[in-house]
Motif scaffolding. Structure first.
Motif, PDB file in Angstrom:
ATOM      1  N   ILE A 152       0.627  -1.226   0.079  1.00 13.55           N
ATOM      2  CA  ILE A 152      -0.024  -0.155  -0.084  1.00 13.55           C
ATOM      3  C   ILE A 152       0.933   1.266  -0.088  1.00 13.55           C
ATOM      4  N   ILE A 153       2.185   1.280   0.862  1.00 16.10           N
ATOM      5  CA  ILE A 153       2.969   2.283   1.170  1.00 16.10           C
ATOM      6  C   ILE A 153       3.385   2.640  -0.480  1.00 16.10           C
ATOM      7  N   LYS A 154       3.917   1.637  -1.311  1.00 14.41           N
ATOM      8  CA  LYS A 154       4.416   1.753  -2.593  1.00 14.41           C
ATOM      9  C   LYS A 154       3.428   2.409  -3.426  1.00 14.41           C
ATOM     10  N   LEU A 155       2.234   2.419  -3.456  1.00 13.37           N
ATOM     11  CA  LEU A 155       1.032   3.053  -4.255  1.00 13.37           C
ATOM     12  C   LEU A 155       0.996   4.605  -3.747  1.00 13.37           C
ATOM     13  N   LEU A 156       1.124   4.722  -2.364  1.00 20.36           N
ATOM     14  CA  LEU A 156       0.832   6.144  -1.973  1.00 20.36           C
ATOM     15  C   LEU A 156       2.340   6.978  -2.097  1.00 20.36           C
ATOM     16  N   PHE A 157       3.247   6.099  -2.064  1.00 19.23           N
ATOM     17  CA  PHE A 157       4.661   6.937  -2.467  1.00 19.23           C
ATOM     18  C   PHE A 157       4.512   7.308  -3.828  1.00 19.23           C
ATOM     19  N   ARG A 158       3.819   6.656  -4.517  1.00 16.14           N
ATOM     20  CA  ARG A 158       3.808   7.208  -6.282  1.00 16.14           C
ATOM     21  C   ARG A 158       2.697   7.962  -6.426  1.00 16.14           C
ATOM     22  N   GLU A 159       1.827   8.244  -5.447  1.00 17.56           N
ATOM     23  CA  GLU A 159       0.978   9.332  -5.313  1.00 17.56           C
ATOM     24  C   GLU A 159      -0.382   8.799  -5.940  1.00 17.56           C
ATOM     25  N   ALA A 160      -0.563   7.390  -5.951  1.00 19.19           N
ATOM     26  CA  ALA A 160      -1.802   6.851  -6.496  1.00 19.19           C
ATOM     27  C   ALA A 160      -3.223   7.360  -5.533  1.00 19.19           C
ATOM     28  N   ASP A 161      -4.483   7.617  -6.111  1.00 19.68           N
ATOM     29  CA  ASP A 161      -5.473   7.856  -5.485  1.00 19.68           C
ATOM     30  C   ASP A 161      -6.819   6.878  -5.855  1.00 19.68           C
ATOM     31  N   ILE A 162      -6.315   6.071  -6.826  1.00 20.80           N
ATOM     32  CA  ILE A 162      -7.315   5.220  -7.164  1.00 20.80           C
ATOM     33  C   ILE A 162      -6.810   3.748  -6.735  1.00 20.80           C
ATOM     34  N   LEU A 163      -6.949   3.012  -5.637  1.00 20.86           N
ATOM     35  CA  LEU A 163      -6.421   2.042  -5.613  1.00 20.86           C
ATOM     36  C   LEU A 163      -7.220   0.646  -5.535  1.00 20.86           C
ATOM     37  N   ILE A 164      -6.667  -0.323  -6.204  1.00 23.78           N
ATOM     38  CA  ILE A 164      -7.473  -1.629  -6.403  1.00 23.78           C
ATOM     39  C   ILE A 164      -6.817  -2.580  -5.354  1.00 23.78           C
ATOM     40  N   PHE A 165      -7.857  -3.335  -4.614  1.00 24.81           N
ATOM     41  CA  PHE A 165      -7.172  -4.250  -3.752  1.00 24.81           C
ATOM     42  C   PHE A 165      -7.732  -5.770  -4.225  1.00 24.81           C
ATOM     43  N   ASP A 166      -6.984  -6.563  -4.654  1.00 25.52           N
ATOM     44  CA  ASP A 166      -7.224  -7.931  -5.469  1.00 25.52           C
ATOM     45  C   ASP A 166      -7.242  -8.966  -4.095  1.00 25.52           C
ATOM     46  N   GLU A 167      -8.374  -9.398  -3.887  1.00 23.04           N
ATOM     47  CA  GLU A 167      -8.680 -10.354  -2.772  1.00 23.04           C
ATOM     48  C   GLU A 167      -7.736 -10.260  -1.601  1.00 23.04           C
ATOM     49  N   PRO A 168      -7.513  -8.907  -0.942  1.00 20.92           N
ATOM     50  CA  PRO A 168      -6.443  -8.628  -0.049  1.00 20.92           C
ATOM     51  C   PRO A 168      -6.602  -9.404   1.298  1.00 20.92           C
ATOM     52  N   THR A 169      -7.874 -10.085   1.402  1.00 16.20           N
ATOM     53  CA  THR A 169      -7.805 -10.852   2.891  1.00 16.20           C
ATOM     54  C   THR A 169      -7.584 -12.335   2.778  1.00 16.20           C
ATOM     55  N   ALA A 170      -7.305 -12.689   1.541  1.00 17.98           N
ATOM     56  CA  ALA A 170      -7.150 -14.242   1.184  1.00 17.98           C
ATOM     57  C   ALA A 170      -5.793 -14.531   2.013  1.00 17.98           C
ATOM     58  N   VAL A 171      -4.778 -13.693   2.033  1.00 12.13           N
ATOM     59  CA  VAL A 171      -3.544 -14.387   2.863  1.00 12.13           C
ATOM     60  C   VAL A 171      -3.661 -13.800   4.459  1.00 12.13           C
ATOM     61  N   LEU A 172      -4.470 -13.205   4.941  1.00 16.27           N
ATOM     62  CA  LEU A 172      -4.541 -12.364   6.040  1.00 16.27           C
ATOM     63  C   LEU A 172      -5.264 -13.350   7.175  1.00 16.27           C
TER      64      LEU A 172
END
Length: 261
Positions: A152-172
């Protein structure tokens, strides 16, 4: 108000498979849109098109009303679109800072990598969005939930403001999933917009503002958590009534079939 993102008529064909069939999607600023469907419904394919990993056979993409062409993830990032993949794109033997700056390196005098500048930016992002990541930790030493925060930080570091989470809880773990939801709410509170790909009904009802259901490559309906329940969502996903609770008789012991002394 102009949507932050629009997909119009997105179609993708693979040999023998129509993965996406003229899909329209709208994402508003500060919204969590759940993209719900069974495994194989076409959710990830659609988002891989948006992120530039696949090219559509038909359709158009608009960001804030402007038509864009996304040939690669670099084009997506330039348009402010970022994606957290189900399987993380991190290098375990690198530090958090080195992973974050990879491909977007800053240098100081003498052409040395300016790790400290990147680390400071990571600290600022971590504090702002409550991500709590040590910039100098090695990724291999981090729990899975923290590794996801690095993505997530990688995307925010690049100033993304549209974020896609692909099955993010599958590994949590369930606790890590709850922590992720807190982070997602903080992101939209600060103006980010999220597409949340999942097939888990409880999560959809808990975290999303709006729900779009895909079945066999087509959009079959939209709803909101206030208007839906698990039974309705399951029926939309598979196209028939689904019994979510199994009814069975209480087991009764019969004759002994094996005895060990």
């Amino acid at each position: 108000m102009t949507p932050v993102l629009q997909l119009k008529g997105i179609t993708k064909r693979f040999p023998g498979v129509l993965a996406n069939d003229h899909i329209d999607l709208t994402l508003n600023e500060g919204e969590i849109l759940a993209l719900l469907g069974e495994n194989g419904a076409g959710k990830s394919t659609l988002m891989n098109i948006l992120y530039g990993l696949y090219q559509p056979d038909e359709g158009e993409i608009y960001v804030r009303g402007q038509k864009i062409t996304v040939h690669s993830p670099l084009d997506a990032i330039r348009a402010g679109i970022g994606m957290v993949h189900q399987h993380f794109m991190l290098i375990p033997v690198f530090t958090v800072t080195e992973n974050v700056m990879l491909g977007a390196e800053t240098v100081r005098m003498g052409d040395f990598l300016d790790r400290e500048k990147t680390a400071q930016r990571i600290r600022e992002i971590s504090e702002r969005y409550h991500l709590e990541v040590d910039p100098y930790a090695y990724v291999r030493d981090l729990p899975v939930g923290v590794q996801q925060r690095v993505e997530i930080i990688k995307l925010l570091f690049r100033e993304a403001d549209i974020l896609i989470f692909d099955e993010p809880t599958a590994v949590l773990t369930p606790q890590e999933a709850d922590e992720l939801f807190v982070i997602m709410r903080e992101l939209v509170k600060q103006g980010k917009s999220i597409i949340f790909i999942t097939h888990k009904l409880r999560e959809v009802l808990e975290i999303s503002d709006r729900i779009m259901v895909i079945r066999r490559g087509k959009v079959v309906g939209e709803t909101t958590p206030a208007e839906a329940d698990k039974a309705k969502l399951a029926e939309m996903m598979v196209g028939r009534t689904v019994r979510l609770e199994v009814e069975k008789e209480i087991a009764k012991a019969g004759e002994v079939v094996l005895e060990v002394r």
